[in-house]
Motif scaffolding. Sequence first.
Motif, mmCIF file in Angstrom:
data_model
loop_
_atom_site.group_PDB
_atom_site.id
_atom_site.type_symbol
_atom_site.label_atom_id
_atom_site.label_comp_id
_atom_site.label_asym_id
_atom_site.label_seq_id
_atom_site.Cartn_x
_atom_site.Cartn_y
_atom_site.Cartn_z
ATOM 1 N N GLY A 6 0.798 -1.211 0.000
ATOM 2 C CA GLY A 6 0.000 0.000 0.000
ATOM 3 C C GLY A 6 0.830 1.260 0.000
ATOM 4 O O GLY A 6 2.021 1.269 0.343
ATOM 5 N N VAL A 7 0.171 2.361 -0.362
ATOM 6 C CA VAL A 7 0.847 3.647 -0.478
ATOM 7 C C VAL A 7 1.433 4.087 0.858
ATOM 8 O O VAL A 7 2.569 4.555 0.932
ATOM 9 C CB VAL A 7 -0.130 4.706 -1.015
ATOM 10 C CG1 VAL A 7 0.461 6.096 -0.893
ATOM 11 C CG2 VAL A 7 -0.471 4.414 -2.475
ATOM 12 N N GLY A 8 0.654 3.954 1.936
ATOM 13 C CA GLY A 8 1.127 4.411 3.239
ATOM 14 C C GLY A 8 2.417 3.737 3.654
ATOM 15 O O GLY A 8 3.364 4.403 4.118
ATOM 16 N N ALA A 9 2.473 2.421 3.485
ATOM 17 C CA ALA A 9 3.688 1.687 3.845
ATOM 18 C C ALA A 9 4.854 2.081 2.945
ATOM 19 O O ALA A 9 5.999 2.180 3.399
ATOM 20 C CB ALA A 9 3.432 0.188 3.757
ATOM 21 N N ASN A 10 4.574 2.338 1.691
ATOM 22 C CA ASN A 10 5.641 2.744 0.771
ATOM 23 C C ASN A 10 6.167 4.129 1.117
ATOM 24 O O ASN A 10 7.370 4.392 1.007
ATOM 25 C CB ASN A 10 5.133 2.713 -0.665
ATOM 26 C CG ASN A 10 4.916 1.300 -1.174
ATOM 27 O OD1 ASN A 10 5.580 0.375 -0.741
ATOM 28 N ND2 ASN A 10 3.980 1.139 -2.092
ATOM 29 N N ILE A 11 5.281 5.041 1.525
ATOM 30 C CA ILE A 11 5.725 6.363 1.958
ATOM 31 C C ILE A 11 6.583 6.240 3.216
ATOM 32 O O ILE A 11 7.649 6.869 3.332
ATOM 33 C CB ILE A 11 4.520 7.286 2.211
ATOM 34 C CG1 ILE A 11 3.858 7.651 0.881
ATOM 35 C CG2 ILE A 11 4.950 8.560 2.961
ATOM 36 C CD1 ILE A 11 2.576 8.454 1.026
#
Length: 396
Positions: A6-11
């Motif tokens: 997911g985006v949050g984990a990647n950020i």
Amino acid sequence: MTNSTGVGANIARARKLRSYTQDRLAREIGYSVSMVRKVERGLEPAAPAFLSASARVLRVSVDELTGAPYQDTIERNGGLDGLSELRAILAEGLHVRAIEPLALNELAAELDRVNLNYRNDKGKQALAKLPIVIRQLHGALYNATTDAERGAVYSLLSSAYVTAERIARRFGHLPLTTPTLDRLEVFAERADDPLYASQALMKRARVLMYHDSYDVGLSLVEQGLALVEGSDEKALAVRGYGHLAGAIVAARGRKPDVARAHIEEARSVAEHVEGESDAYGTLFGRANVGIHSVAVELESGDPATAAREGSALHLPKSIAPPRAGHHWQDTARAYLLAGDPARSLAALGRARKVAPQQTRLHPMVRETLRGIAMLERRKSDTVSNFADWLGPNAVL
């Protein structure tokens, strides 16, 4: 960097690689620490402006944070015929290998069929045919013997590269958009239809949003609008499209007053357009203004208004499926941000029904569904089924 987390984990991963704290990232991108925490935990979908700002500050690309293109999903659904050939054409630049063309009127008809496929949420079919048409158009350019013939071919090439840029974004291949726009600008300058020069500027403005470059984008929109002359349907459609582009660029650039002013200008233009114009694939008309008005409220930080107006908006049956699908994706995100996961999921269902191909591959759909799953005390069968339909590991 990316996988299916997911985006949050990647950020969060990119932030830690840069040795940034959540406080520092918040300061650098101009958002609250609370927002950064919610996004990283998956409690709130990252808005497109949040994504582009984070990508710029963390020195990564937006697609590295979203994980697009979703190759597993694409391959599960048959892959993308024509993609490698389109890449080759873009790499060849102005030295495209031409092939023997059809007659110019036949090429125009073939390009119309490609554009119609794209309009009807059949982007895979459009991509499969587009590279051949482009190579034939370069063949037609080589064979042209008069300025009039060359001008007509340049207009068709401009149309083809407009579609190529849309397809690249549709399937998550953002790095292909820049060379596509470079080609578009070259051909638009030589086209016998001056409105392509306007569109080239406006389309680059929309791509610049992914690079957190809103001021340049707004400047290009104004330059493009200044080039539009006349009051026929084509001129009105391009003028209206320019104001809608300006509205979204301004909203994501956190200039809500400018965004709403563009919406009102577009609304005035739409009063003189019958239905939804298919000119240049702009799909401009009253319904599209309404769709963008909802998007502006969402991007400007008023999800409750966006959800209310989005659910109440009446879309004509004739509207292009991807346009309607994008509207219901925005409405779903608005409902989620307003704290109503059930209605958010229902809106995603409407997006899936009207534009399945687009919905399956849009990053915001995955993030919205992940947010719905996080808010539910237990993951429902409906969420699980939707996640399975999107592709492997769409929601963890």
